[in-house]
Write a protein that holds these residues in place. Sequence first.
Motif, short mmCIF file in Angstrom:
data_model
loop_
_atom_site.label_atom_id
_atom_site.label_comp_id
_atom_site.label_asym_id
_atom_site.label_seq_id
_atom_site.Cartn_x
_atom_site.Cartn_y
_atom_site.Cartn_z
N ILE A 1 -7.76 -58.69 -17.27
CA ILE A 1 -8.69 -57.66 -17.74
C ILE A 1 -10.05 -57.95 -17.09
O ILE A 1 -10.54 -59.08 -17.16
CB ILE A 1 -8.83 -57.68 -19.27
N ASN A 2 -10.61 -56.93 -16.47
CA ASN A 2 -11.89 -57.10 -15.79
C ASN A 2 -13.03 -56.47 -16.60
O ASN A 2 -12.84 -55.48 -17.32
CB ASN A 2 -11.87 -56.47 -14.40
N MET A 3 -14.20 -57.04 -16.42
CA MET A 3 -15.41 -56.46 -16.98
C MET A 3 -15.83 -55.30 -16.07
O MET A 3 -15.30 -55.15 -14.95
CB MET A 3 -16.52 -57.52 -17.02
N PRO A 4 -16.76 -54.44 -16.52
CA PRO A 4 -17.21 -53.32 -15.68
C PRO A 4 -17.70 -53.76 -14.31
O PRO A 4 -17.58 -53.03 -13.33
CB PRO A 4 -18.32 -52.69 -16.50
N ASP A 5 -18.26 -54.97 -14.22
CA ASP A 5 -18.74 -55.44 -12.92
C ASP A 5 -17.65 -56.11 -12.10
O ASP A 5 -17.90 -56.66 -11.02
CB ASP A 5 -19.91 -56.40 -13.11
N GLY A 6 -16.40 -56.14 -12.58
CA GLY A 6 -15.27 -56.73 -11.86
C GLY A 6 -15.04 -58.18 -12.15
O GLY A 6 -14.10 -58.78 -11.63
N SER A 7 -15.88 -58.77 -12.97
CA SER A 7 -15.68 -60.17 -13.31
C SER A 7 -14.57 -60.32 -14.34
O SER A 7 -14.11 -59.35 -14.94
CB SER A 7 -16.99 -60.77 -13.84
N PHE A 8 -14.17 -61.55 -14.55
CA PHE A 8 -13.07 -61.84 -15.46
C PHE A 8 -13.49 -61.51 -16.88
O PHE A 8 -14.52 -62.00 -17.36
CB PHE A 8 -12.67 -63.31 -15.35
N GLY A 9 -12.64 -60.68 -17.55
CA GLY A 9 -13.01 -60.28 -18.90
C GLY A 9 -11.98 -60.66 -19.94
O GLY A 9 -12.18 -60.42 -21.14
#
Length: 533
Positions: free
Chosen positions: A180-188
Amino acid sequence: MTRSRSLPPRLLGAGFRGFSLLPLAIFFVVLVCLSLLAIQLWMTLRAREVQLNEAARESANLAQSVAQHAYDTIKEADTVLVGLVERVETDGVSDLELERIHKLLVTRVGELPQLHGIFIYAKDGSWLVNSQKTLLSHLNNSDRDYFNYHRTHDDRGPYVGPPVRSKSTGDWIVTVSRRINMPDGSFGGVALATIDMHYFRQFYERFSIGEKGAIFIANGKGILLLRRPFDESMLGRDLSQFPLFHDYLPKSPVGTAVIKSRVDGVTRINSYRRIEEYPLVVSAALSQEEVLAEWRLDMILQNAVGGVLVLLIAFIGYRVVRQIDLRVKSEAGLLEARNELELINETLARLANQDGLTGLANRRHFDQSLLAEFSRAQREGSAMGLVLIDVDFFKQYNDIYGHVAGDECLRKIGKVVAYSMRRPGDLAARYGGEEMVVLLPGTDMAGALAVAEGVRDAVQSLGIEHRGNPPGVVTASVGVAAFMPTHLENQAVELLEFADKALYKAKAAGRNRVCFESSFESAVQAVTVLAFR
């Protein structure tokens, strides 16, 4: 005179024995037995090959079924994860949204029996929401393999991790997860679906793979997820250096190979298949020993029956060969006996025509030859001579020296008479007592007189002592007859009569001389012949 001669019986027998049925019979029996054994061996090996090929097809079909089941099972779980990840990344994780997701997850797990649970973890590994009816929030999964994988990899595809025990229930599970990614593409965080391992075990137990067969699923790295027969200590084992992963999968994603297991040492017919979509590797293997067990029983039975048949044929062949051998030996014995009998008959026939004392022809042979040669002389118009020899004062010789010496004297004179024969057609015979005769076909008076004088001189030259004979040695008187017989006018007996008359005249003239008489002269002439050469 040249005469054709037929092949002697012994040579004919030897020629017949040159071709024997015995070697041919032995060769035939051996050939039949070896052919049966070769056919039996070929059929046995062919049946083994067919059995292994059938087992390979069966294991390949089994691997296909296992692969399809694994794909379908994980696909259903992954489909849920795809929707779940899209929803979390779009709608966020507010309390209201998590409540709605919780209800959805409970429903999905209820609909899919293979699912053990569905979980969503925050980026720190804490539990955000799951499919449990009573939510647990005090647990953390940041230590799990799948969580570390997604945290360190940007890959958005599914990840099938090694088998683990569930922290919530303690059951063994297979994990399928997505990042699952955060809106900025980082690991969420991580969305996780767990599949109850018991679900796979129930499915695999349906297959009949024998006591030593095996089925397993491993992830793309070669980590064992599940194996039948089930062994908890094997779960999570690294198989990447095993022959299947090291030697075969790099060459082909699908195949069948005979491999000896490093786990239990069993040699199996192993069909494997790689599922690229997830990725997974499945294998279905049948024990080669069990596959060939029925073939071995058939082989033992067939070889026993074939062996008995070969032994029976060999025994019958042996009896036949023995009978042929006995027959050949019997025929050889009979042939040898026949040859010996013919030889004896020839000897008897020769003895029947031979005088036992002098070795010359006997009177019977002489009479037959005289008639035959006289008839031929009549046909051919040729002359014929006859020399009649009588030992002088032979009775006195026997009286003085005895009969043994008399017999020896006749033997020596017989050799002299036999030596007088100059041509193949001449015949020397003992006419009777001390009288001997020489038959000279194709010989005129001059030739006959020459032979007669030679005999007379040779007898005297022997120098055999004879006190009862005026010369002091054994001598002979010789009567000669010769003429050209005319058909229907002369008879053979006339030649004998003329020779006998001539012999009488020779004795009357003082013995030890040669006299002749011809049918063309009216008077008998007595002549002492000194030499006719």
